[in-house]
Write an enzyme that holds these catalytic residues in place. Structure first.
Site, PDB file in Angstrom:
ATOM      1  N   LYS A 216       0.826  -1.210   0.000  1.00 28.70           N
ATOM      2  CA  LYS A 216       0.000   0.000   0.000  1.00 28.70           C
ATOM      3  C   LYS A 216       0.868   1.270   0.000  1.00 28.70           C
ATOM      4  O   LYS A 216       0.508   2.257  -0.638  1.00 28.70           O
ATOM      5  CB  LYS A 216      -1.026   0.005   1.136  1.00 28.70           C
ATOM      6  CG  LYS A 216      -0.460  -0.008   2.533  1.00 28.70           C
ATOM      7  CD  LYS A 216      -1.567  -0.113   3.572  1.00 28.70           C
ATOM      8  CE  LYS A 216      -1.025  -0.463   4.936  1.00 28.70           C
ATOM      9  NZ  LYS A 216       0.055   0.370   5.490  1.00 28.70           N
TER      10      LYS A 216
ATOM     11  N   ARG B 284      -7.926   1.713  10.017  1.00 30.06           N
ATOM     12  CA  ARG B 284      -7.470   0.352  10.327  1.00 30.06           C
ATOM     13  C   ARG B 284      -8.546  -0.412  11.086  1.00 30.06           C
ATOM     14  O   ARG B 284      -8.413  -1.597  11.304  1.00 30.06           O
ATOM     15  CB  ARG B 284      -6.244   0.386  11.240  1.00 30.06           C
ATOM     16  CG  ARG B 284      -4.908   0.715  10.597  1.00 30.06           C
ATOM     17  CD  ARG B 284      -4.344  -0.463   9.850  1.00 30.06           C
ATOM     18  NE  ARG B 284      -2.958  -0.795  10.071  1.00 30.06           N
ATOM     19  CZ  ARG B 284      -1.895  -0.140   9.622  1.00 30.06           C
ATOM     20  NH1 ARG B 284      -2.013   0.961   8.956  1.00 30.06           N
ATOM     21  NH2 ARG B 284      -0.680  -0.599   9.835  1.00 30.06           N
TER      22      ARG B 284
ATOM     23  N   ARG C  37      12.817 -10.339   4.497  1.00 34.20           N
ATOM     24  CA  ARG C  37      13.448  -9.067   4.124  1.00 34.20           C
ATOM     25  C   ARG C  37      14.740  -8.796   4.903  1.00 34.20           C
ATOM     26  O   ARG C  37      14.793  -8.929   6.117  1.00 34.20           O
ATOM     27  CB  ARG C  37      12.442  -7.947   4.379  1.00 34.20           C
ATOM     28  CG  ARG C  37      12.900  -6.568   3.971  1.00 34.20           C
ATOM     29  CD  ARG C  37      11.745  -5.641   3.777  1.00 34.20           C
ATOM     30  NE  ARG C  37      10.889  -5.536   4.949  1.00 34.20           N
ATOM     31  CZ  ARG C  37       9.700  -4.942   4.930  1.00 34.20           C
ATOM     32  NH1 ARG C  37       9.234  -4.432   3.813  1.00 34.20           N
ATOM     33  NH2 ARG C  37       8.976  -4.874   6.023  1.00 34.20           N
TER      34      ARG C  37
ATOM     35  N   ARG D 197      15.148  -5.829  10.030  1.00 36.99           N
ATOM     36  CA  ARG D 197      14.537  -4.774  10.843  1.00 36.99           C
ATOM     37  C   ARG D 197      13.913  -5.399  12.086  1.00 36.99           C
ATOM     38  O   ARG D 197      13.425  -6.524  12.029  1.00 36.99           O
ATOM     39  CB  ARG D 197      13.434  -4.083  10.021  1.00 36.99           C
ATOM     40  CG  ARG D 197      13.934  -2.902   9.243  1.00 36.99           C
ATOM     41  CD  ARG D 197      12.922  -2.328   8.314  1.00 36.99           C
ATOM     42  NE  ARG D 197      11.525  -2.466   8.756  1.00 36.99           N
ATOM     43  CZ  ARG D 197      10.492  -2.034   8.045  1.00 36.99           C
ATOM     44  NH1 ARG D 197      10.695  -1.461   6.876  1.00 36.99           N
ATOM     45  NH2 ARG D 197       9.264  -2.176   8.483  1.00 36.99           N
TER      46      ARG D 197
ATOM     47  N   ARG E 296       0.820  -8.867  13.908  1.00 38.09           N
ATOM     48  CA  ARG E 296       0.250  -7.843  13.005  1.00 38.09           C
ATOM     49  C   ARG E 296      -0.814  -8.448  12.109  1.00 38.09           C
ATOM     50  O   ARG E 296      -1.831  -7.830  11.818  1.00 38.09           O
ATOM     51  CB  ARG E 296       1.356  -7.211  12.143  1.00 38.09           C
ATOM     52  CG  ARG E 296       2.216  -6.253  12.920  1.00 38.09           C
ATOM     53  CD  ARG E 296       3.245  -5.602  12.041  1.00 38.09           C
ATOM     54  NE  ARG E 296       2.649  -4.650  11.119  1.00 38.09           N
ATOM     55  CZ  ARG E 296       3.282  -4.117  10.089  1.00 38.09           C
ATOM     56  NH1 ARG E 296       4.531  -4.416   9.853  1.00 38.09           N
ATOM     57  NH2 ARG E 296       2.680  -3.267   9.304  1.00 38.09           N
TER      58      ARG E 296
HETATM   59  P1  AMP Z   1       2.228   1.106   8.639  1.00 34.20           P
HETATM   60  O1  AMP Z   1       3.419   1.942   8.264  1.00 34.20           O
HETATM   61  O2  AMP Z   1       0.937   1.574   7.996  1.00 34.20           O
HETATM   62  O3  AMP Z   1       2.446  -0.368   8.484  1.00 34.20           O
HETATM   63  O4  AMP Z   1       2.001   1.351  10.212  1.00 34.20           O
HETATM   64  C1  AMP Z   1       2.968   0.975  11.168  1.00 34.20           C
HETATM   65  C2  AMP Z   1       2.296   0.839  12.529  1.00 34.20           C
HETATM   66  O5  AMP Z   1       1.736   2.102  12.934  1.00 34.20           O
HETATM   67  C3  AMP Z   1       1.116  -0.131  12.572  1.00 34.20           C
HETATM   68  O6  AMP Z   1       1.524  -1.470  12.751  1.00 34.20           O
HETATM   69  C4  AMP Z   1       0.342   0.392  13.771  1.00 34.20           C
HETATM   70  O7  AMP Z   1       0.955   0.007  14.983  1.00 34.20           O
HETATM   71  C5  AMP Z   1       0.518   1.899  13.634  1.00 34.20           C
HETATM   72  N1  AMP Z   1      -0.594   2.501  12.832  1.00 34.20           N
HETATM   73  C6  AMP Z   1      -0.513   3.009  11.567  1.00 34.20           C
HETATM   74  N2  AMP Z   1      -1.711   3.459  11.161  1.00 34.20           N
HETATM   75  C7  AMP Z   1      -2.574   3.230  12.177  1.00 34.20           C
HETATM   76  C8  AMP Z   1      -3.972   3.454  12.363  1.00 34.20           C
HETATM   77  N3  AMP Z   1      -4.756   3.983  11.389  1.00 34.20           N
HETATM   78  N4  AMP Z   1      -4.528   3.082  13.547  1.00 34.20           N
HETATM   79  C9  AMP Z   1      -3.780   2.538  14.540  1.00 34.20           C
HETATM   80  N5  AMP Z   1      -2.461   2.289  14.419  1.00 34.20           N
HETATM   81  C10 AMP Z   1      -1.855   2.622  13.254  1.00 34.20           C
END
Ligand code: AMP
Length: 222
Positions: free
Chosen positions: A14, A89, A128, A163, A174
């Site tokens: 995404k 989310r 990765r 990472r 996750r």
């Molecule tokens: P991402 O870069 O979108 O994979 O986000 C990394 C982490 O940030 C996720 O695993 C969540 O812990 C947190 N996060 C990102 N977006 C949201 C959201 N809309 N609601 C809650 N936590 C979020």
């Protein structure tokens, strides 16, 4: 006006797709994950709390996310549309967001659901490796992207590292959170007639082609 949302499991691409769409249509790419990482980088107390949740594979609270997002959406660059990468989310976030849209007489135009089998997501994340020196990314689970010598960068001989959040345990957590919290959004947006399912398992080019086909041809679900 194009307001675009992604619903996607970890590693479905995404972030990459949002970036390419942002460049092609000249609308901002808003990643809630990046907004959170920026807060972490300030070293604030709030940043420390956020870091803890992310490291555990948890979501941060809906209230915090909505507050940070609202602040970002007030920027002038959002006037002709925007891409939300990582938000909503949860169904609760989607309901709160619908309320915000209603108040601002705006709407979501496209929700892209990037479909990727769990085994593929697992390989993309857990396999990765990143070069600690030049940041080149490899994946030891795919023949085409394996380093020639295990653990060593082909380009600069730097050490390849994983990472912290690319472990099997964090991935499983996750994915579990994705299944229970985020998957219900598919039905939520299907009912609103906004959902477009995209096969994200082939390549990023293939995923992008399907998306632009919809955006350029106005292939609306009505
Ligand atoms: P991402 O870069 O979108 O994979 O986000 C990394 C982490 O940030 C996720 O695993 C969540 O812990 C947190 N996060 C990102 N977006 C949201 C959201 N809309 N609601 C809650 N936590 C979020």
């Amino acid at each position: 006006m194009k307001n675009i949302i992604f619903v996607a499991p970890p590693a479905a691409g995404k972030g990459t797709q949002s970036q390419i769409i942002s460049e092609r249509y000249n609308i901002p790419h808003i990643s809630t994950g990046s907004i959170l990482r920026n807060e972490i980088a300030t070293g604030s107390d709030l940043g420390h709390q956020i870091q803890k949740e992310i490291d555990l594979g948890n979501l941060v609270s809906d209230t915090l996310i909505i507050e940070l997002l609202l602040k970002r959406l007030r920027n002038n660059d959002c006037i002709n549309g925007y891409i939300l990468d990582g938000f909503p989310r949860t169904v609760n976030q989607a309901i709160l967001y619908d309320k915000i849209l209603e108040d601002s007489k705006s709407q979501i135009d496209y929700v892209f659901y990037l479909n990727l089998p769990i085994e593929e997501a697992y390989k993309r994340i857990v396999g990765r490796l990143t070069c600690s020196n030049c940041q080149t990314v490899y994946n030891y689970m795919y023949d085409g992207t394996k380093p020639k010598v295990e653990g060593i960068c082909d380009k600069c001989n730097g050490l390849l590292v994983k990472r912290d959040d690319d472990t099997k345990e964090v991935f499983e957590k996750r994915f579990q959170v994705y299944k229970t919290e985020t998957v219900p959004l598919i039905e939520y947006y299907k009912k609103q007639n906004k959902l477009y399912e995209i096969d994200s398992s082939i390549s990023k080019e293939h995923t992008f082609e399907q998306i632009i086909n919809i955006l350029d041809n106005g292939d609306k679900n009505d």
